[in-house]
Scaffold this active site. Structure first.
Site, PDB file in Angstrom:
ATOM      1  CE  LYS A 242      -4.345  -1.991   1.299  1.00  0.00           C
ATOM      2  NZ  LYS A 242      -5.314  -2.361   2.305  1.00  0.00           N
TER       3      LYS A 242
ATOM      4  NE  ARG B 162      -7.043  -8.536   0.008  1.00  0.00           N
ATOM      5  CZ  ARG B 162      -6.591  -7.668  -0.908  1.00  0.00           C
ATOM      6  NH1 ARG B 162      -5.588  -6.867  -0.628  1.00  0.00           N
ATOM      7  NH2 ARG B 162      -7.154  -7.625  -2.101  1.00  0.00           N
TER       8      ARG B 162
HETATM    9  N1  PMM Z   1      -7.426  -3.894   0.514  1.00  0.00           N
HETATM   10  C1  PMM Z   1      -7.658  -3.959  -0.808  1.00  0.00           C
HETATM   11  C2  PMM Z   1      -8.604  -4.861  -1.324  1.00  0.00           C
HETATM   12  N2  PMM Z   1      -9.275  -5.703  -0.500  1.00  0.00           N
HETATM   13  N3  PMM Z   1      -9.720  -6.514   1.657  1.00  0.00           N
HETATM   14  C3  PMM Z   1      -9.503  -6.453   2.977  1.00  0.00           C
HETATM   15  N4  PMM Z   1     -10.173  -7.285   3.801  1.00  0.00           N
HETATM   16  N5  PMM Z   1      -8.625  -5.568   3.530  1.00  0.00           N
HETATM   17  C4  PMM Z   1      -7.920  -4.686   2.769  1.00  0.00           C
HETATM   18  O1  PMM Z   1      -7.173  -3.859   3.328  1.00  0.00           O
HETATM   19  C5  PMM Z   1      -8.111  -4.729   1.357  1.00  0.00           C
HETATM   20  C6  PMM Z   1      -9.040  -5.663   0.838  1.00  0.00           C
HETATM   21  C7  PMM Z   1      -6.929  -3.036  -1.723  1.00  0.00           C
HETATM   22  O2  PMM Z   1      -5.665  -3.515  -2.019  1.00  0.00           O
HETATM   23  P1  PMM Z   1      -5.276  -4.151  -3.472  1.00  0.00           P
HETATM   24  O3  PMM Z   1      -5.771  -3.171  -4.517  1.00  0.00           O
HETATM   25  O4  PMM Z   1      -3.800  -4.251  -3.428  1.00  0.00           O
HETATM   26  O5  PMM Z   1      -5.961  -5.465  -3.582  1.00  0.00           O
END
Ligand code: PMM
Length: 292
Positions: free
Chosen positions: A215, A255
């Site tokens: 991020k 994640r």
């Molecule tokens: N961040 C993203 C997408 N999905 N889901 C959860 N549970 N927590 C998060 O912080 C989260 C998520 C955005 O990140 P990406 O674009 O790198 O997938």
């Protein structure tokens, strides 16, 4: 945290089947490439694959439901058939429902049930675990950063409201997973403050998911003058360090985009936990031999 039952923190690998996600948009948009990348995530240390078809990147437009279904469900079906444990990253009840029917195991709703009024009942009826993430800007204000007087206390209070709403429609407490929502309506200082207080999130007594991977606040730490110049490997190393901090705080899962580095971090923390005096109260320190 109960150290007598130390568990290894799970690694959730990110699979964005989107043309525009924050760090990997477009890479896995094609069905076959998405499935191949999911298998690669498993082979490199992911315990769970988080499949998403809608980007939450600041400024991105919502995709319509039919398109989201088209992107997500076939990938879920194929990875589930290959033995993957799958979470579906969606704010739509119908996408969650069809993904569960295709073999997904967990719902990951970044709006914590606020975007689609039927999401929580789908979780209750299917008994699927559901991630409730903290986010204030789920309705068209994705890029807004909000004012907090005390970000930790406010995020916890708002998550408690989301938890109560879920329990009120019949979601079992053990099926609730909480997530502080790093980067979602929060600036870099907020994110670091939340990471410094993960113990408080773990103390909510639900499973805790932490999602810091690649991020912007990580890139800003590594390359303050121009975050876009931060090296990908450095961002994954920083992410793995956050995975270690999360595991130490008792997180159920992290994640991440690069499972290999975070899986090692989680393994190390689990090994330390398993050898702590609290995990072996009767052990006689000093009775063991020296090993490498
Ligand atoms: N961040 C993203 C997408 N999905 N889901 C959860 N549970 N927590 C998060 O912080 C989260 C998520 C955005 O990140 P990406 O674009 O790198 O997938």
């Amino acid at each position: 945290m109960d150290h007598s039952a130390v568990k290894t923190t799970q690694v959730m690998g990110v699979l964005n089947v989107t043309p525009d996600s924050f760090s990997d948009g477009g890479l896995w948009f094609d069905h076959d490439r998405a499935v191949a990348h999911g298998l690669e995530l498993m082979a490199t240390g992911a315990d769970i694959i988080d499949v998403g078809g809608e980007s939450t990147r600041p400024g991105s437009a919502r995709v319509d439901e039919a398109e989201e279904l088209r992107r997500v469900v076939p990938v879920v079906r194929e990875l589930a058939a290959a033995g993957a444990v799958i979470s579906v990253d969606t704010m739509r009840a119908r996408v969650a429902e069809e993904s569960l029917a295709a073999g997904a195991d967990i719902i990951n709703d970044v709006s914590a049930g606020q975007s689609d009024p039927t999401m929580l009942s789908v979780a209750a009826e299917t008994s699927a675990p559901i991630v409730l993430m903290h986010w204030r800007g789920y309705l068209g204000q994705a890029s807004a950063t909000f004012h907090y007087d005390d970000v930790v206390a406010e995020v916890i209070a708002e998550l408690r409201t989301r938890i109560d709403e879920a329990i009120a429609v019949g979601v079992k407490p053990e099926n609730i997973i909480v997530d502080p929502g790093l980067g979602f309506s929060k600036n870099a200082d907020h994110n670091w403050q939340l990471l410094a207080a993960l113990d408080e999130f773990a103390a909510l007594d639900h499973r805790l998911l932490v999602a810091a991977s690649r991020k912007r606040f990580i890139a800003s730490l590594l390359s303050p003058d121009d975050p876009k110049q931060a090296e990908p490997a450095a961002k994954d190393q920083a992410t793995a360090t956050i995975s270690a901090i999360s595991a130490q705080a008792g997180a159920w899962a992290v994640r991440v985009h690069d499972p290999a580095t975070s899986a090692i971090a989680c393994k190390v923390i689990a090994a330390v936990g398993q050898h702590s005096p609290a995990a072996h109260p009767a052990a006689n320190p000093g009775s063991g031999g020296v090993s490498q």
